[in-house]
Design a protein around this motif. Structure first.
Motif, mmCIF file in Angstrom:
data_model
loop_
_atom_site.group_PDB
_atom_site.id
_atom_site.type_symbol
_atom_site.label_atom_id
_atom_site.label_comp_id
_atom_site.label_asym_id
_atom_site.label_seq_id
_atom_site.Cartn_x
_atom_site.Cartn_y
_atom_site.Cartn_z
ATOM 1 N N VAL A 139 0.804 -1.151 0.071
ATOM 2 C CA VAL A 139 -0.003 -0.075 0.171
ATOM 3 C C VAL A 139 0.864 1.309 0.057
ATOM 4 O O VAL A 139 0.469 2.027 -0.622
ATOM 5 N N ALA A 140 1.986 1.119 0.970
ATOM 6 C CA ALA A 140 2.680 2.464 1.004
ATOM 7 C C ALA A 140 3.513 2.889 -0.471
ATOM 8 O O ALA A 140 3.508 3.900 -0.934
ATOM 9 N N ILE A 141 3.965 1.496 -1.014
ATOM 10 C CA ILE A 141 4.592 1.708 -2.138
ATOM 11 C C ILE A 141 3.894 2.272 -3.440
ATOM 12 O O ILE A 141 4.308 2.932 -4.280
ATOM 13 N N LEU B 118 3.811 5.747 -5.658
ATOM 14 C CA LEU B 118 4.024 5.578 -6.977
ATOM 15 C C LEU B 118 2.915 6.602 -7.722
ATOM 16 O O LEU B 118 3.600 7.639 -8.607
ATOM 17 N N TRP B 119 1.885 6.515 -7.341
ATOM 18 C CA TRP B 119 0.653 7.695 -7.842
ATOM 19 C C TRP B 119 1.191 8.984 -7.330
ATOM 20 O O TRP B 119 1.032 9.917 -8.101
ATOM 21 N N HIS B 120 1.760 9.156 -6.195
ATOM 22 C CA HIS B 120 2.168 10.483 -5.838
ATOM 23 C C HIS B 120 3.205 11.056 -6.874
ATOM 24 O O HIS B 120 3.249 12.222 -7.221
ATOM 25 N N PHE C 84 7.757 3.434 -11.024
ATOM 26 C CA PHE C 84 7.895 2.132 -10.761
ATOM 27 C C PHE C 84 8.808 1.645 -9.652
ATOM 28 O O PHE C 84 9.422 2.629 -8.986
ATOM 29 N N PHE C 85 8.540 0.364 -9.224
ATOM 30 C CA PHE C 85 9.200 0.049 -7.958
ATOM 31 C C PHE C 85 10.071 -1.487 -8.502
ATOM 32 O O PHE C 85 9.203 -2.197 -8.868
ATOM 33 N N TYR C 86 11.306 -1.420 -8.192
ATOM 34 C CA TYR C 86 12.074 -2.576 -8.623
ATOM 35 C C TYR C 86 12.565 -3.302 -7.683
ATOM 36 O O TYR C 86 13.153 -2.780 -6.508
ATOM 37 N N ILE C 87 12.904 -4.581 -7.644
ATOM 38 C CA ILE C 87 13.697 -5.192 -6.849
ATOM 39 C C ILE C 87 14.943 -6.105 -7.560
ATOM 40 O O ILE C 87 14.870 -6.229 -8.779
ATOM 41 N N PHE D 247 5.825 -3.224 -8.950
ATOM 42 C CA PHE D 247 4.791 -2.442 -9.078
ATOM 43 C C PHE D 247 4.942 -1.296 -9.913
ATOM 44 O O PHE D 247 6.201 -0.752 -10.389
ATOM 45 N N GLY D 248 3.842 -0.733 -10.572
ATOM 46 C CA GLY D 248 3.915 0.322 -11.551
ATOM 47 C C GLY D 248 2.777 1.239 -11.489
ATOM 48 O O GLY D 248 1.601 0.763 -11.254
#
Length: 240
Positions: A98-100, A104-106, A116-119, A129-130
């Motif tokens: 939820v936080a991530i 991203l939308w912010h 985007f969020f990568y690992i 997530f994107g």
């Protein structure tokens, strides 16, 4: 080639129970505890799962050994401490997601570009997530796609910070990286690391856009991302 084996999936092979059947029985027993939410006797477990008591006893020995269950003095069983840890891990994963996603939308709203969020995943960068830009010309990335680490800002962050920060090592703007035309000659990106509790590296936060519109070197864009990554890190338990 067609499988002509007559062996049943639930049968034993070489004296060892096939993994799928064993896993299903394990989950049946755990489901019984989750449904009743109280200590259960062997008889009650047998009634709830349809398994013989003799079968359940064998499973309960392993459950007790691994702290997934404990036997009470009256002979009934209840969930053990490991079950609490699993619930906590599940809640934590939901909180992180939820936080991530909110972050991203912010970033999409603040920059007008996709975020985007990568690992890091075995020498690859994996998009978890994107959030796509609302503009018709935008960068998009399929969730779950794994790409070999390269020299993009995303990969550089994943390679540089795939570790736990030393005590006292705070978050700073120098952690932000940018790249222009590396993976795609028409795309630019900026990326920053995100940390969690006790300095654990969580992943890379990134904003990408077409180079004709998105200036990856613009101080304003770098500051927006650095602040978003720092704020997200704090939400995930990092003492920035």
């Amino acid at each position: 080639m067609r499988n002509t084996s007559t062996e049943n999936p639930g049968e034993k092979k070489g004296g060892v129970e096939r993994p799928v059947a064993a896993a299903e029985r394990t989950l049946q027993i755990l489901d019984a505890f989750a449904t009743h939410q109280q200590p259960l006797s062997l008889g009650e477990l047998s009634e709830a799962t349809g398994l013989f008591k003799s079968v359940i006893v064998r499973y309960m020995i392993s459950f007790e050994k691994l702290s997934y269950a404990r036997k009470l003095p009256d002979g009934r069983y209840q969930m053990g401490t490991k079950a609490v840890q699993l619930a906590s891990a599940f809640e934590k994963s939901l909180d992180e997601r939820v936080a991530i996603e909110n972050c991203l939308w912010h970033l999409v709203a603040a920059t007008g570009e996709s975020a985007f969020f990568y690992i890091c995943d075995n020498g690859h960068r994996l998009c978890l997530f994107g959030a796509d830009s609302p503009q018709s010309l935008r960068v998009s990335q399929k969730i779950g796609v794994s790409i070999p680490l390269d020299e993009t800002s995303i990969s550089r962050v994943l390679k540089a910070f795939d570790r736990t920060l030393d005590p006292g090592e705070g978050y700073n703007d120098d952690m932000v990286h940018y790249s222009i035309g590396v993976f795609d000659p028409l795309t630019a990106s900026i990326s920053a690391p995100v940390f969690g509790r006790r300095g654990r590296f969580v992943g890379a936060l990134s904003v990408s856009g077409p180079i004709q519109r998105f200036d990856a070197q613009k101080p304003g864009n770098l500051e927006i991302l650095a602040e978003a990554a720092r704020r997200l890190s704090v939400e995930l338990g990092f003492a920035a």
